[in-house]
Design an enzyme around this catalytic site. Sequence first.
Site, PDB file in Angstrom:
ATOM      1  CG  HIS A  21      -6.654  -0.430   1.504  1.00  0.00           C
ATOM      2  ND1 HIS A  21      -6.113  -0.125   2.727  1.00  0.00           N
ATOM      3  CD2 HIS A  21      -6.534   0.698   0.752  1.00  0.00           C
ATOM      4  CE1 HIS A  21      -5.677   1.110   2.723  1.00  0.00           C
ATOM      5  NE2 HIS A  21      -5.925   1.649   1.538  1.00  0.00           N
ATOM      6  CG  HIS A  24      -9.661   1.963   4.464  1.00  0.00           C
ATOM      7  ND1 HIS A  24      -9.487   1.429   3.218  1.00  0.00           N
ATOM      8  CD2 HIS A  24      -9.578   3.301   4.314  1.00  0.00           C
ATOM      9  CE1 HIS A  24      -9.328   2.401   2.332  1.00  0.00           C
ATOM     10  NE2 HIS A  24      -9.355   3.558   2.977  1.00  0.00           N
ATOM     11  CB  CYS A 130      -3.207  17.510  -5.272  1.00  0.00           C
ATOM     12  SG  CYS A 130      -3.464  15.719  -5.499  1.00  0.00           S
ATOM     13  CB  CYS A 133      -4.224  16.085  -1.585  1.00  0.00           C
ATOM     14  SG  CYS A 133      -2.761  15.075  -1.778  1.00  0.00           S
ATOM     15  CB  CYS A 155       0.235  15.388  -5.898  1.00  0.00           C
ATOM     16  SG  CYS A 155       0.020  14.837  -4.202  1.00  0.00           S
ATOM     17  CG  HIS A 158      -2.757  11.615  -4.954  1.00  0.00           C
ATOM     18  ND1 HIS A 158      -2.792  12.532  -3.927  1.00  0.00           N
ATOM     19  CD2 HIS A 158      -3.711  10.688  -4.677  1.00  0.00           C
ATOM     20  CE1 HIS A 158      -3.743  12.193  -3.081  1.00  0.00           C
ATOM     21  NE2 HIS A 158      -4.310  11.089  -3.501  1.00  0.00           N
ATOM     22  CE  LYS A 305      -0.654   5.502   2.783  1.00  0.00           C
ATOM     23  NZ  LYS A 305      -1.243   6.746   2.308  1.00  0.00           N
ATOM     24  CE  LYS A 308      -9.708   1.028  -6.759  1.00  0.00           C
ATOM     25  NZ  LYS A 308     -10.587   2.059  -7.278  1.00  0.00           N
TER      26      LYS A 308
HETATM   27 ZN   LIG Z   1      -2.227  14.549  -3.952  1.00  0.00          ZN
END
Ligand SMILES: [Zn+2]
Length: 526
Positions: A21, A24, A130, A133, A155, A158, A305, A308
């Site tokens: 995206h 990056h 996680c 992560c 998390c 996430h 932020k 995806k």
């Molecule tokens: Zn995470």
Amino acid sequence: MSSGRSFYITTPIFYVNDAPHIGHAYTEAATDVLSRWHRQAGDDTWSLTGTDEHGEKIMRTAVANGVTPKEWADRLVAEAWKPLLETIDVANDDFIRTTDPHHEHNVQVFLQKLYDDGHIYAGEYEGYYCVGCEEYKQSSELLDGTGEYEGQLVCAIHSKPVELLRERNYFFRMSAFADRLLALYEEQPDFVQPDSARNEIVQFVKQGLNDLSISRSSFDWGVKVPWDESHVVYVWFDALLNYATAVGLSDDPEQFARRWPATHVVGKDILRFHSVIWPAMLMAAGLEVPKQVFAHGWLLVGGEKMSKSKLTGIAPREITDTFGSDAFRYYFLRAIAFGQDGSFSWEDLHARYHAELANGFGNLASRVIAMVGRYVDGVLPAPGESTAAEDEIQRIVAEATANADAAIDRLALHEAIGSVWTIVDALNGYITEQAPWVLAKDETQRDRLATVLYTATEGLRALAVLLSPVLTTTTPVLWSAIGAEAALGALRDQPIRDAGRWGQLPAGATVAPLEPLFPRIELATS
Ligand SMILES: [Zn+2]
């Protein structure tokens, strides 16, 4: 021409499972502009990017898609990641994959040395892990789940439940390096930048460091721990080493000495890995720490932020297909102060494209070239005597060059581009004031007309050089149109720190017609 300086810059390696995206692409574009600038300044430059391909999540996705993890990674590298670099015209020197046998071998060599030297021990670990992560989370990094995850811990990054894992693992004695890390941050204040990022890291390390679990035995997609093959190396430990194995750590001392230490450009979400774990690993191995870790901010779309999982991911092609790669690179690096968060909107992109690229720079180039064609048959005239107006343009060009180079040294990309843009604004003002179309009507003003046309065209010469790291596709077109290619050679060979030296374009250069560099674009209304 060599400056005698060395510059090695890296992007984070892409997590191969992600969908590319604009976040990056932003990191890549910034790193690419820095490396192109240094390369064109004659610095011994090397830029590295690549992919992070190990870990449990990649293994699970590959299995779900009915292929091996390596086949899965091969497909994503070929279909997603290498095309991303082409989309925004990145000129990286190397592309490392953590599944490269050379990398895997040298991770093992590094790990074995740390083990032999007593920096690694076997222990028991229990904690909340996680998978997203790929790390154990501290309780401060967990939240109570809501909705379908009610009653579970999730998390904070996430928003997905963490797993309580208990493992017999190998640990890196990271706790032993807290004092040395604090001394590093103190002695090299620019080791972590910007300052807000540095302060956060100093506060974090001041609380003391835990030892780091660096192996997993619950899955096998990773680099095997050399003395205990029932374990694979923790994916971050493996991934961080890419920056060193790519330039010859352990097996090419000459290359390593030439390139290391690196400047790492990272997103602020992975700052701790790069500014705490990574230098501690290098210290343990007796190696030099990186030159700098620079954390850029997040791209926000609608205040969130870019990612995806948040469904706000925008593919870079959506922008480049309409606006082109130059506009992509320019927009994100100019509009956002590098190091801070920035908001993206189509309206802002569209507005800046027209105001700054099409009207500001593109139109300046078109007008000057058209006037040289119309008034002096496309042959650049020798300038006559300078007035205060010409002296001022020369001063601005010299000052912009020096300021931009100083800003690049601080990784202040937005300031560097802003400095160069003072030339665009000055030349536009100069042309309005000098009104060459009036001078052209008066036979007695031929000399004055020659001075004005030369000054404007020589200004474009400096602009083409200074903007070439950012506007990689349009500046060579301009370079050729003002006759500089024939008179001075290839644009990429022009020493950028010398761009402000006046009078490089020779009189007599052939100036050829130019199509609009940035054609007008209608924004589809929905
Ligand atoms: Zn995470």
